[in-house]
Design a protein around this motif. Sequence first.
Motif, PDB file in Angstrom:
ATOM      1  N   ALA A 100     -40.249 -21.905 -13.129  1.00 29.63           N
ATOM      2  CA  ALA A 100     -41.016 -23.108 -13.467  1.00 29.63           C
ATOM      3  C   ALA A 100     -41.291 -23.177 -14.964  1.00 29.63           C
ATOM      4  O   ALA A 100     -41.124 -24.228 -15.601  1.00 29.63           O
ATOM      5  N   ASN A 101     -41.707 -22.058 -15.547  1.00 29.59           N
ATOM      6  CA  ASN A 101     -41.950 -22.031 -16.988  1.00 29.59           C
ATOM      7  C   ASN A 101     -40.668 -22.302 -17.765  1.00 29.59           C
ATOM      8  O   ASN A 101     -40.691 -22.953 -18.817  1.00 29.59           O
ATOM      9  N   ILE A 112     -38.155 -24.228 -16.862  1.00 30.04           N
ATOM     10  CA  ILE A 112     -37.876 -25.662 -16.812  1.00 30.04           C
ATOM     11  C   ILE A 112     -38.793 -26.429 -17.760  1.00 30.04           C
ATOM     12  O   ILE A 112     -38.357 -27.293 -18.531  1.00 30.04           O
ATOM     13  N   LEU A 113     -40.087 -26.119 -17.731  1.00 29.74           N
ATOM     14  CA  LEU A 113     -41.033 -26.799 -18.616  1.00 29.74           C
ATOM     15  C   LEU A 113     -40.753 -26.489 -20.075  1.00 29.74           C
ATOM     16  O   LEU A 113     -40.907 -27.349 -20.952  1.00 29.74           O
ATOM     17  N   LEU A 172     -38.337 -33.738 -13.320  1.00 29.38           N
ATOM     18  CA  LEU A 172     -38.256 -32.364 -12.820  1.00 29.38           C
ATOM     19  C   LEU A 172     -37.083 -32.183 -11.861  1.00 29.38           C
ATOM     20  O   LEU A 172     -36.436 -31.127 -11.853  1.00 29.38           O
ATOM     21  N   LEU A 187     -40.570 -26.659  -7.975  1.00 30.13           N
ATOM     22  CA  LEU A 187     -41.048 -27.997  -8.331  1.00 30.13           C
ATOM     23  C   LEU A 187     -42.571 -28.089  -8.233  1.00 30.13           C
ATOM     24  O   LEU A 187     -43.227 -28.717  -9.065  1.00 30.13           O
ATOM     25  N   CYS A 223     -44.070 -26.551 -11.263  1.00 29.78           N
ATOM     26  CA  CYS A 223     -43.850 -27.407 -12.432  1.00 29.78           C
ATOM     27  C   CYS A 223     -44.870 -28.540 -12.485  1.00 29.78           C
ATOM     28  O   CYS A 223     -45.421 -28.839 -13.551  1.00 29.78           O
ATOM     29  N   ARG A 224     -45.113 -29.172 -11.344  1.00 22.78           N
ATOM     30  CA  ARG A 224     -46.097 -30.262 -11.317  1.00 22.78           C
ATOM     31  C   ARG A 224     -47.490 -29.748 -11.668  1.00 22.78           C
ATOM     32  O   ARG A 224     -48.280 -30.433 -12.310  1.00 22.78           O
ATOM     33  N   TYR A 237     -48.297 -27.481 -13.753  1.00 21.80           N
ATOM     34  CA  TYR A 237     -48.465 -27.197 -15.177  1.00 21.80           C
ATOM     35  C   TYR A 237     -47.959 -28.322 -16.085  1.00 21.80           C
ATOM     36  O   TYR A 237     -47.955 -28.169 -17.307  1.00 21.80           O
ATOM     37  N   MET A 238     -47.549 -29.451 -15.511  1.00 17.79           N
ATOM     38  CA  MET A 238     -47.012 -30.552 -16.310  1.00 17.79           C
ATOM     39  C   MET A 238     -48.027 -31.099 -17.315  1.00 17.79           C
ATOM     40  O   MET A 238     -47.659 -31.576 -18.397  1.00 17.79           O
TER      41      MET A 238
END
Length: 446
Positions: free
Chosen positions: A267-268, A270-271, A335, A345, A348-349, A351-352
């Motif tokens: 996740a990190n 991707i962000l 995402l 996913l 990710c949401r 920490y968006m």
Amino acid sequence: MESISLRRYLRLAIPFMLATMTQPLLGAVDTAVVGRLDSPVFIGGVAVGTVIFNTIYWLFGFLRVATSGFSAQSLGQNRPEDMVCSWLRPLCIATLIGLTLTICQLPLHRGAMAIYHAEPDVARCASQYFHILIWGAPLVLIHYVNLGWLMGRGLVRHVLVLQIGANILNILLDLLFVLGLHLAVSGVAAATLIAQIFSFLLGCHFVLRQIPRSMIAQHAHRIGDPAGLKKILAVNGDFFIRTLCLMTMTNIFVARGAGMGSDVLAANAILFQLQYLMASLFDGLANAASVFAGRSVGSRNRAAFFESRNVAARSMCWLGAALALLLLLGPNLILRCFTDLEQVLGLCRQYMFYLILYVPAMAPGLVWYGLFSGATCTAPIRNSTIAALLIFLVLVFTLIPLLHNHGLWIAFIAFCIARSVILIAYWNRMVAQSFPQNLQPAGHGT
């Protein structure tokens, strides 16, 4: 020097934005391609491998930035010998560093693997990535010099062809090797290496079309000029320290994320790819500001220097508002371009929100960084990054035990804010250094 209108600035900035965003787009495509495979281990392996090379190349990223500043100033000074030396001096440095990295690849790999406490499967994928791409190190560093020199001269078409052409090749090879030939992480690395060879050859061709070989032969002996060497070594030294701080911050971020499990690491990753893309857009604005600032300093035109700042700041505000709105309105669509793994996913949401904060935190520091770089006034860049790193470290060690990954992202945002605020505080001192009173032309800035 012609007045710097917003339209004239954007004619240079927009192509630079397109060119610079293709580089992190590669990392995004790498992540998206392996994200279509059946395990987050592949995302993690590419993420760790990418950070290893980002660490190496960021550490020597001063080769592009410093070369761009010196190249732009040589254009303002309009002296052939400065034009030649602004390319040859960093070219020699890049070649030496690149060969040293290739020779020392085994200890580099062992050291990198010791830093990241990734799971065994992730570490295996990262090692595959490393052992292929390390052979491109000399080519990448020489490419940095070529790219910086072309950018400093404002050769937009050459920069676009060089960056976009090589990166499109990389993306197409990514799709072929990973999705077509099922080579996984090794395919991602092989695609990148082939694109590096292409960009090296094309960049050298473009530069040598601008600098006649007779001119190189005539002025090559000036490479060892003590004053010129002292200046370039001082500037590069400041950029080296600045990049070392960025490297330390990024490595701690990835290492701490890796210690929280493969899902958090993915996740990190991707962000972070999204923030790379956003930063690259502002980096395009900064590159244009650097060119105009360098020309202004070279021609001793203080009024044009302030015009560069003003149009860069206005462009920064419009771009920042657009990006923040995009993140607010379409996070799910963005995402899902990277992965369809629901557990990733969901994180990710969660920490968006930090990416939305990232835009105003980072943008001023990057754009002012371009102005300071064009003026080759680099001590403030060094100092602001050192101070920001100290703040980041304090927050990492105090917040992560309490807030876990949220604490890690808060520390990252604080790092960005500190860089911006401290660098801007140096503005008046930088102007006084770049335009001493006895050298000011009739024009004035405020």
